[in-house]
Design a protein around this motif. Structure first.
Motif, PDB file in Angstrom:
ATOM      1  N   GLU A   1       1.623   9.290  -6.025  1.00 36.72           N
ATOM      2  CA  GLU A   1       2.003  10.322  -6.060  1.00 36.72           C
ATOM      3  C   GLU A   1       3.203  10.806  -7.268  1.00 36.72           C
ATOM      4  O   GLU A   1       3.122  11.896  -7.618  1.00 36.72           O
ATOM      5  N   GLN A   2       3.721   9.400  -7.151  1.00 40.44           N
ATOM      6  CA  GLN A   2       4.354  10.014  -8.262  1.00 40.44           C
ATOM      7  C   GLN A   2       4.195  10.306  -9.949  1.00 40.44           C
ATOM      8  O   GLN A   2       4.542  11.155 -10.484  1.00 40.44           O
ATOM      9  N   ALA A   3       2.873   9.667 -10.435  1.00 38.84           N
ATOM     10  CA  ALA A   3       2.760   9.870 -11.436  1.00 38.84           C
ATOM     11  C   ALA A   3       1.867  11.829 -10.934  1.00 38.84           C
ATOM     12  O   ALA A   3       1.351  11.900 -12.659  1.00 38.84           O
TER      13      ALA A   3
ATOM     14  N   GLU B   1       1.231  -1.579   0.211  1.00 39.54           N
ATOM     15  CA  GLU B   1      -0.251  -0.012   0.143  1.00 39.54           C
ATOM     16  C   GLU B   1       0.851   1.022   0.134  1.00 39.54           C
ATOM     17  O   GLU B   1       0.793   2.224  -0.192  1.00 39.54           O
ATOM     18  N   LYS B   2       2.063   0.659   0.759  1.00 36.33           N
ATOM     19  CA  LYS B   2       2.366   2.609   0.876  1.00 36.33           C
ATOM     20  C   LYS B   2       3.482   2.395  -0.516  1.00 36.33           C
ATOM     21  O   LYS B   2       3.889   4.164  -1.223  1.00 36.33           O
ATOM     22  N   GLN B   3       3.820   0.930  -1.166  1.00 38.27           N
ATOM     23  CA  GLN B   3       4.010   1.754  -2.611  1.00 38.27           C
ATOM     24  C   GLN B   3       3.076   1.833  -3.685  1.00 38.27           C
ATOM     25  O   GLN B   3       4.112   3.032  -4.477  1.00 38.27           O
ATOM     26  N   ALA B   4       2.358   1.499  -3.333  1.00 39.64           N
ATOM     27  CA  ALA B   4       1.223   2.303  -4.380  1.00 39.64           C
ATOM     28  C   ALA B   4       1.163   3.495  -4.265  1.00 39.64           C
ATOM     29  O   ALA B   4       0.439   4.173  -4.921  1.00 39.64           O
ATOM     30  N   HIS B   5       1.648   3.906  -2.240  1.00 34.22           N
ATOM     31  CA  HIS B   5       0.780   4.957  -2.250  1.00 34.22           C
ATOM     32  C   HIS B   5       2.170   6.822  -3.215  1.00 34.22           C
ATOM     33  O   HIS B   5       1.737   7.179  -3.365  1.00 34.22           O
ATOM     34  N   LYS B   6       3.260   5.794  -3.632  1.00 32.00           N
ATOM     35  CA  LYS B   6       4.458   6.162  -3.390  1.00 32.00           C
ATOM     36  C   LYS B   6       4.283   6.524  -5.005  1.00 32.00           C
ATOM     37  O   LYS B   6       4.340   7.320  -5.457  1.00 32.00           O
ATOM     38  N   GLU B   7       3.573   5.626  -5.895  1.00 32.94           N
ATOM     39  CA  GLU B   7       3.622   5.702  -7.456  1.00 32.94           C
ATOM     40  C   GLU B   7       2.625   6.649  -7.933  1.00 32.94           C
ATOM     41  O   GLU B   7       2.577   7.351  -8.712  1.00 32.94           O
TER      42      GLU B   7
ATOM     43  N   LYS C   1       2.346  13.888  -9.810  1.00 37.97           N
ATOM     44  CA  LYS C   1       3.997  14.990 -10.395  1.00 37.97           C
ATOM     45  C   LYS C   1       3.883  14.607 -11.224  1.00 37.97           C
ATOM     46  O   LYS C   1       4.162  15.675 -12.081  1.00 37.97           O
ATOM     47  N   GLN C   2       4.307  13.498 -12.001  1.00 32.64           N
ATOM     48  CA  GLN C   2       4.101  13.065 -13.000  1.00 32.64           C
ATOM     49  C   GLN C   2       3.443  14.563 -14.370  1.00 32.64           C
ATOM     50  O   GLN C   2       3.060  14.585 -15.402  1.00 32.64           O
ATOM     51  N   ALA C   3       1.897  14.410 -13.705  1.00 31.17           N
ATOM     52  CA  ALA C   3       1.074  15.074 -14.848  1.00 31.17           C
ATOM     53  C   ALA C   3       0.460  16.029 -14.259  1.00 31.17           C
ATOM     54  O   ALA C   3       0.350  16.650 -15.601  1.00 31.17           O
ATOM     55  N   GLU C   4       0.913  16.518 -13.190  1.00 35.54           N
ATOM     56  CA  GLU C   4       1.072  17.605 -13.417  1.00 35.54           C
ATOM     57  C   GLU C   4       2.341  18.514 -13.747  1.00 35.54           C
ATOM     58  O   GLU C   4       1.850  19.891 -14.441  1.00 35.54           O
ATOM     59  N   LYS C   5       3.352  18.029 -14.313  1.00 34.95           N
ATOM     60  CA  LYS C   5       4.540  18.666 -14.653  1.00 34.95           C
ATOM     61  C   LYS C   5       4.251  19.114 -16.122  1.00 34.95           C
ATOM     62  O   LYS C   5       3.895  19.596 -16.677  1.00 34.95           O
ATOM     63  N   ALA C   6       3.693  17.643 -16.887  1.00 32.55           N
ATOM     64  CA  ALA C   6       3.393  17.065 -18.562  1.00 32.55           C
ATOM     65  C   ALA C   6       2.077  18.716 -18.300  1.00 32.55           C
ATOM     66  O   ALA C   6       1.974  19.233 -19.709  1.00 32.55           O
ATOM     67  N   GLU C   7       1.762  18.597 -17.446  1.00 32.67           N
ATOM     68  CA  GLU C   7      -0.480  19.728 -17.609  1.00 32.67           C
ATOM     69  C   GLU C   7       0.797  21.077 -17.503  1.00 32.67           C
ATOM     70  O   GLU C   7       0.512  22.342 -18.708  1.00 32.67           O
ATOM     71  N   LYS C   8       1.955  21.308 -16.331  1.00 34.42           N
ATOM     72  CA  LYS C   8       1.880  22.389 -16.882  1.00 34.42           C
ATOM     73  C   LYS C   8       2.785  23.583 -17.679  1.00 34.42           C
ATOM     74  O   LYS C   8       3.021  24.043 -18.098  1.00 34.42           O
ATOM     75  N   ASP C   9       3.685  22.245 -17.999  1.00 34.03           N
ATOM     76  CA  ASP C   9       4.223  21.925 -19.780  1.00 34.03           C
ATOM     77  C   ASP C   9       3.779  21.683 -20.699  1.00 34.03           C
ATOM     78  O   ASP C   9       4.108  23.144 -21.746  1.00 34.03           O
ATOM     79  N   ALA C  10       2.645  21.555 -21.040  1.00 28.82           N
ATOM     80  CA  ALA C  10       1.892  21.938 -21.911  1.00 28.82           C
ATOM     81  C   ALA C  10       1.094  23.264 -22.104  1.00 28.82           C
ATOM     82  O   ALA C  10       0.906  23.239 -23.173  1.00 28.82           O
ATOM     83  N   THR C  11       0.776  24.203 -20.805  1.00 26.76           N
ATOM     84  CA  THR C  11       0.260  25.177 -20.254  1.00 26.76           C
ATOM     85  C   THR C  11       1.314  26.060 -21.020  1.00 26.76           C
ATOM     86  O   THR C  11       1.262  26.901 -21.811  1.00 26.76           O
ATOM     87  N   ALA C  12       2.655  25.916 -20.754  1.00 26.31           N
ATOM     88  CA  ALA C  12       3.784  26.459 -21.239  1.00 26.31           C
ATOM     89  C   ALA C  12       4.519  26.538 -22.450  1.00 26.31           C
ATOM     90  O   ALA C  12       4.728  27.584 -23.203  1.00 26.31           O
TER      91      ALA C  12
END
Length: 267
Positions: free
Chosen positions: A235-237, A227-233, A239-250
């Motif tokens: 969170e990483q996903a 469960e901890k590993q799934a939660h970590k993954e 963050k990656q989605a937020e970064k991709a969205e930010k990059d797309a907006t930029a």
């Protein structure tokens, strides 16, 4: 322990007891109890007039440092017997030898057939080694004991104990003399252990789980880790989605600015 800890313990928590008359005034007996809390080994001896000797893991006697020495001195002082649990078979043999010695001295021997504390308050399958072999080797009666609500006094993660009344139910002695000379028969050992666990279940009212508590703890630990590993993954996903969205907006903003520059240049 009875005077320094037992008295204040009874005064503060006022444990209720049923079946106290089933404990013999003298002579050997084996007290087989469910195991809900570290405090079980304090509450049960506190309500009895006689001394009860439990086996304790060797780590309580060998931990280094001041705290370790104090812990070792305490357990030695209350008559607990160290057992090395590093090897399953070695631990079982040590428990049997220690238990037989206590019983042959005409004393009360306390043991937790589950082998460890219940991880969730349910009653787990008893291990057939120590309890049954000591009972059959000595002929001593086995007295089933149920600790009630001791796990609620100090749940995991809580520093201060909760003042509440735990309970102790003591059943009638069980006689296994019909199995004399059969202490090396694994089917007999299983039958003796299961009979004792059934009596504990009736006394405690716990839900019974036909697996060992150690296996249940391992499964819970693995589930918590997964469960901890799934939660970590996750969170990483995220963050990656937020970064991709930010990059797309930029990128969109940059494209719009470039288009505006081109339009102004054409004008």
């Amino acid at each position: 322990m009875k005077f320094s800890i037992g008295g204040p313990l009874k005064l503060a928590f006022r444990p209720w007891v049923e079946g106290l008359e089933n404990i013999p005034a003298e002579g050997p007996a084996i007290l087989a109890s469910n195991h809900l809390s570290f405090s079980d080994s304090f509450f049960l001896p506190a309500v009895l007039d006689r001394k009860v000797t439990f086996i304790a893991k060797a780590e309580y006697f060998t931990t280094p440092g001041i705290k370790g020495r104090m812990t070792a001195a305490f357990f030695k002082g209350v008559g607990q017997l160290p057992v090395d649990r590093s090897g399953a078979r070695g631990a079982g043999e040590a428990a049997v030898k220690s238990g037989i010695g206590v019983v042959e001295r005409g004393e009360l021997f306390g043991i937790y057939p589950e082998g460890t504390r219940s991880p969730d308050g349910r009653l787990y399958r008893g291990k057939p080694g120590g309890l049954a072999r000591v009972a059959l080797a000595t002929g001593a009666p086995v007295i089933p004991v149920a600790m009630i609500d001791t796990e609620k006094i100090q749940p995991p993660g809580k520093v201060m104990p909760k003042l509440m009344r735990p309970g102790i139910r003591i059943g009638k002695p069980l006689d296994f003399s019909r199995y004399n000379g059969m202490e090396h028969d694994r089917f007999v050992l299983r039958a003796v252990t299961d009979e004792v666990m059934y009596e504990i279940m009736k006394l405690s009212g716990q839900e019974y789980v036909d697996v060992y508590a150690t296996a249940a703890k391992r499964q819970l630990a693995e589930a918590a880790k997964a469960e901890k590993q799934a939660h970590k993954e996750a969170e990483q996903a995220q963050k990656q989605a937020e970064k991709a969205e930010k990059d797309a907006t930029a990128a969109e903003a940059e494209a719009a600015a470039s288009a505006a520059d081109t339009e102004r240049a054409g004008s």
